[in-house]
Design a protein around this motif. Structure first.
Motif, PDB file in Angstrom:
ATOM      1  N   SER A  63      17.740 -74.393 -11.451  1.00 16.72           N
ATOM      2  CA  SER A  63      16.938 -75.449 -12.074  1.00 16.72           C
ATOM      3  C   SER A  63      17.254 -76.793 -11.405  1.00 16.72           C
ATOM      4  CB  SER A  63      17.257 -75.539 -13.566  1.00 16.72           C
ATOM      5  OG  SER A  63      18.540 -76.112 -13.742  1.00 16.72           O
ATOM      6  N   ARG A  64      16.448 -77.780 -11.737  1.00 13.96           N
ATOM      7  CA  ARG A  64      16.694 -79.141 -11.240  1.00 13.96           C
ATOM      8  C   ARG A  64      18.107 -79.594 -11.574  1.00 13.96           C
ATOM      9  NH1 ARG A  64      10.873 -81.247 -12.904  1.00 13.96           N
ATOM     10  NH2 ARG A  64      11.327 -79.908 -14.655  1.00 13.96           N
ATOM     11  N   LYS A  65      18.541 -79.277 -12.812  1.00 21.28           N
ATOM     12  CA  LYS A  65      19.871 -79.737 -13.232  1.00 21.28           C
ATOM     13  C   LYS A  65      20.988 -79.052 -12.453  1.00 21.28           C
ATOM     14  CE  LYS A  65      18.757 -80.952 -17.771  1.00 21.28           C
ATOM     15  NZ  LYS A  65      18.652 -80.245 -19.039  1.00 21.28           N
ATOM     16  N   ASP A  66      20.782 -77.781 -12.100  1.00 22.17           N
ATOM     17  CA  ASP A  66      21.773 -77.089 -11.259  1.00 22.17           C
ATOM     18  C   ASP A  66      21.926 -77.838  -9.938  1.00 22.17           C
ATOM     19  OD1 ASP A  66      22.037 -75.009 -13.129  1.00 22.17           O
ATOM     20  OD2 ASP A  66      20.418 -73.851 -12.221  1.00 22.17           O
ATOM     21  N   THR A  87      22.020 -69.203 -11.075  1.00 19.96           N
ATOM     22  CA  THR A  87      22.217 -68.274 -12.192  1.00 19.96           C
ATOM     23  C   THR A  87      21.774 -66.907 -11.674  1.00 19.96           C
ATOM     24  OG1 THR A  87      21.740 -69.987 -13.825  1.00 19.96           O
ATOM     25  CG2 THR A  87      21.472 -67.708 -14.546  1.00 19.96           C
ATOM     26  N   GLU A 112      15.669 -71.619 -24.060  1.00 24.17           N
ATOM     27  CA  GLU A 112      15.620 -73.052 -23.705  1.00 24.17           C
ATOM     28  C   GLU A 112      15.545 -73.249 -22.196  1.00 24.17           C
ATOM     29  OE1 GLU A 112      18.840 -75.036 -25.671  1.00 24.17           O
ATOM     30  OE2 GLU A 112      18.068 -74.578 -27.662  1.00 24.17           O
ATOM     31  N   ASP A 114      12.701 -73.518 -18.575  1.00 21.32           N
ATOM     32  CA  ASP A 114      11.389 -74.040 -18.188  1.00 21.32           C
ATOM     33  C   ASP A 114      10.482 -72.989 -17.573  1.00 21.32           C
ATOM     34  OD1 ASP A 114      12.226 -76.468 -19.041  1.00 21.32           O
ATOM     35  OD2 ASP A 114      12.484 -77.360 -17.065  1.00 21.32           O
ATOM     36  N   LEU A 116       9.945 -68.588 -16.094  1.00 19.94           N
ATOM     37  CA  LEU A 116      10.353 -67.185 -15.984  1.00 19.94           C
ATOM     38  C   LEU A 116       9.785 -66.592 -14.701  1.00 19.94           C
ATOM     39  CD1 LEU A 116       9.101 -65.900 -19.494  1.00 19.94           C
ATOM     40  CD2 LEU A 116      11.440 -66.572 -18.946  1.00 19.94           C
TER      41      LEU A 116
HETATM   42  P1  ADP Z   1      16.855 -77.857 -16.421  1.00 23.86           P
HETATM   43  O1  ADP Z   1      18.280 -77.455 -16.175  1.00 23.86           O
HETATM   44  O2  ADP Z   1      16.268 -78.648 -15.272  1.00 23.86           O
HETATM   45  O3  ADP Z   1      16.638 -78.483 -17.756  1.00 23.86           O
HETATM   46  P2  ADP Z   1      16.121 -75.201 -17.359  1.00 23.86           P
HETATM   47  O4  ADP Z   1      16.217 -75.597 -18.806  1.00 23.86           O
HETATM   48  O5  ADP Z   1      14.996 -74.292 -16.961  1.00 23.86           O
HETATM   49  O6  ADP Z   1      15.991 -76.488 -16.416  1.00 23.86           O
HETATM   50  O7  ADP Z   1      17.484 -74.501 -16.922  1.00 23.86           O
HETATM   51  C1  ADP Z   1      18.686 -74.581 -17.655  1.00 23.86           C
HETATM   52  C2  ADP Z   1      19.707 -73.598 -17.112  1.00 23.86           C
HETATM   53  O8  ADP Z   1      19.225 -72.270 -17.270  1.00 23.86           O
HETATM   54  C3  ADP Z   1      20.031 -73.747 -15.618  1.00 23.86           C
HETATM   55  O9  ADP Z   1      21.415 -73.598 -15.422  1.00 23.86           O
HETATM   56  C4  ADP Z   1      19.274 -72.619 -14.942  1.00 23.86           C
HETATM   57  O10 ADP Z   1      19.959 -72.062 -13.838  1.00 23.86           O
HETATM   58  C5  ADP Z   1      19.126 -71.601 -16.044  1.00 23.86           C
HETATM   59  N1  ADP Z   1      17.815 -70.929 -16.007  1.00 23.86           N
HETATM   60  C6  ADP Z   1      16.615 -71.461 -15.730  1.00 23.86           C
HETATM   61  N2  ADP Z   1      15.636 -70.538 -15.803  1.00 23.86           N
HETATM   62  C7  ADP Z   1      16.251 -69.373 -16.134  1.00 23.86           C
HETATM   63  C8  ADP Z   1      15.798 -68.028 -16.366  1.00 23.86           C
HETATM   64  N3  ADP Z   1      14.519 -67.681 -16.274  1.00 23.86           N
HETATM   65  N4  ADP Z   1      16.731 -67.100 -16.688  1.00 23.86           N
HETATM   66  C9  ADP Z   1      18.043 -67.435 -16.800  1.00 23.86           C
HETATM   67  N5  ADP Z   1      18.531 -68.669 -16.601  1.00 23.86           N
HETATM   68  C10 ADP Z   1      17.652 -69.633 -16.273  1.00 23.86           C
END
Ligand code: ADP
Length: 150
Positions: A63-66, A87, A112, A114, A116
């Protein structure tokens, strides 16, 4: 009034429509990509989440935050591969293209997240075919509300 009618027009639509009817096209990066190049890819394709593949198989998600976290750590982002920060399977929440949209939306809310990765199961083989994102949900709701003029 039946229980189904009581759920409302949009809910009913979401139990009929399939993920493949409103998903975004496949877009992924290789597991060997550097964190630096992953950030460039994110901007080039205007993505919020990156799907990571190895030999065309889904292996990770970022994700962006990662990416922000990796940037704050001030490691050499040109040298670190995305495999270090993503992840991984089996923790990736995914869906299948023939799933009802309501199931996919429930996964986004429950976990929670963004987006899939969308998979296809064909003759025992599983392949990556798209992405289901919050933007897809927003567009779907907009279309349905406009059609209904409510
Ligand atoms: P952000 O971190 O930008 O708010 P997300 O809420 O989508 O975006 O991601 C939160 C965390 O969940 C991140 O650490 C990311 O790697 C993980 N993540 C995002 N999408 C998925 C997914 N489909 N399955 C498992 N983990 C996810």
């Amino acid at each position: 009034i039946t229980a189904k009618q009581n759920k409302g027009y949009i809910y009913n639509k979401c139990t009929v429509k399939k993920v493949k009817d409103c998903m975004s096209p496949q877009n992924s990066i290789n597991v060997k990509t550097s964190v630096y190049d992953a950030i460039i890819h994110l901007f080039n394709f205007d993505l919020g989440t990156l799907i990571v593949v190895e030999s065309e198989k889904l292996v990770g998600i970022i994700s962006r935050k990662d990416l922000l976290k990796a940037a704050l750590n001030r490691k050499n982002m040109e040298k670190i591969p995305v495999s270090m920060i993503m992840t991984r399977m089996p923790n990736i929440v995914h869906c299948f293209e023939d799933d009802n949209i309501i199931e996919a939306i429930e996964k986004l809310i429950k976990h929670e997240i963004d987006s899939l990765p969308v998979l296809r199961k064909e003759k025992g083989k599983i392949s990556l075919v798209g992405r289901f994102t919050k933007t897809n949900v927003t567009k779907l709701f907009y279309q349905e509300l406009k059609n209904k003029s409510i």
